[in-house]
Motif scaffolding. Structure first.
Motif, short mmCIF file in Angstrom:
data_model
loop_
_atom_site.label_atom_id
_atom_site.label_comp_id
_atom_site.label_asym_id
_atom_site.label_seq_id
_atom_site.Cartn_x
_atom_site.Cartn_y
_atom_site.Cartn_z
N SER A 1 -17.10 25.17 57.77
CA SER A 1 -17.92 24.75 56.72
C SER A 1 -18.77 23.89 56.98
O SER A 1 -19.71 23.43 56.33
CB SER A 1 -16.71 24.06 55.71
OG SER A 1 -16.38 22.70 56.26
N PHE A 2 -18.67 23.35 58.33
CA PHE A 2 -19.75 22.31 58.80
C PHE A 2 -20.70 23.01 59.71
O PHE A 2 -21.53 22.38 60.64
CB PHE A 2 -18.92 21.16 59.74
CG PHE A 2 -18.36 20.03 58.84
CD1 PHE A 2 -19.01 18.77 58.80
CD2 PHE A 2 -17.16 20.18 58.24
CE1 PHE A 2 -18.68 17.86 58.06
CE2 PHE A 2 -16.59 19.07 57.46
CZ PHE A 2 -17.36 18.07 57.39
N GLY A 3 -20.62 24.41 59.73
CA GLY A 3 -21.74 25.22 60.57
C GLY A 3 -21.31 25.74 61.73
O GLY A 3 -22.21 25.80 62.61
N LEU A 4 -20.20 25.16 62.15
CA LEU A 4 -19.66 25.20 63.44
C LEU A 4 -18.89 26.25 63.78
O LEU A 4 -17.47 26.37 63.13
CB LEU A 4 -18.70 23.99 63.88
CG LEU A 4 -19.62 22.63 63.94
CD1 LEU A 4 -18.55 21.40 64.13
CD2 LEU A 4 -20.80 22.57 64.91
N ASP A 5 -19.05 27.31 64.32
CA ASP A 5 -18.31 28.74 64.62
C ASP A 5 -17.73 28.52 65.99
O ASP A 5 -17.70 29.46 66.57
CB ASP A 5 -19.32 29.90 64.51
CG ASP A 5 -20.00 30.16 63.03
OD1 ASP A 5 -19.05 30.08 62.14
OD2 ASP A 5 -20.96 30.60 63.00
#
Length: 65
Positions: free
Chosen positions: A24-28
């Protein structure tokens, strides 16, 4: 409680529910080999993510907030 000094992979392994928060914070992070060595705080900094907001949500996800 999750802190900025914890290794990302350890956090995800111990608390799989945090994977959605990282995403959700753009961290995969679950798809990244660096996660095995990188601390939460460093990963957030590298990707210009507010580490305090991330930690708040990670801890909320595990019921520690």
């Amino acid at each position: 409680m999750i802190t900025k000094d914890m290794i990302i992979e350890e956090v995800m392994r111990q608390h799989p529910e945090t994977i959605a928060v990282f995403k959700s914070f753009g961290l995969d992070c679950n798809e990244c080999q660096i996660a095995a060595f990188e601390e939460v705080g460093h990963g957030a900094g590298v990707h210009a993510v507010d580490v305090e907001a991330l930690l708040t949500e990670l801890n909320r996800a595990i019921g520690a907030a």
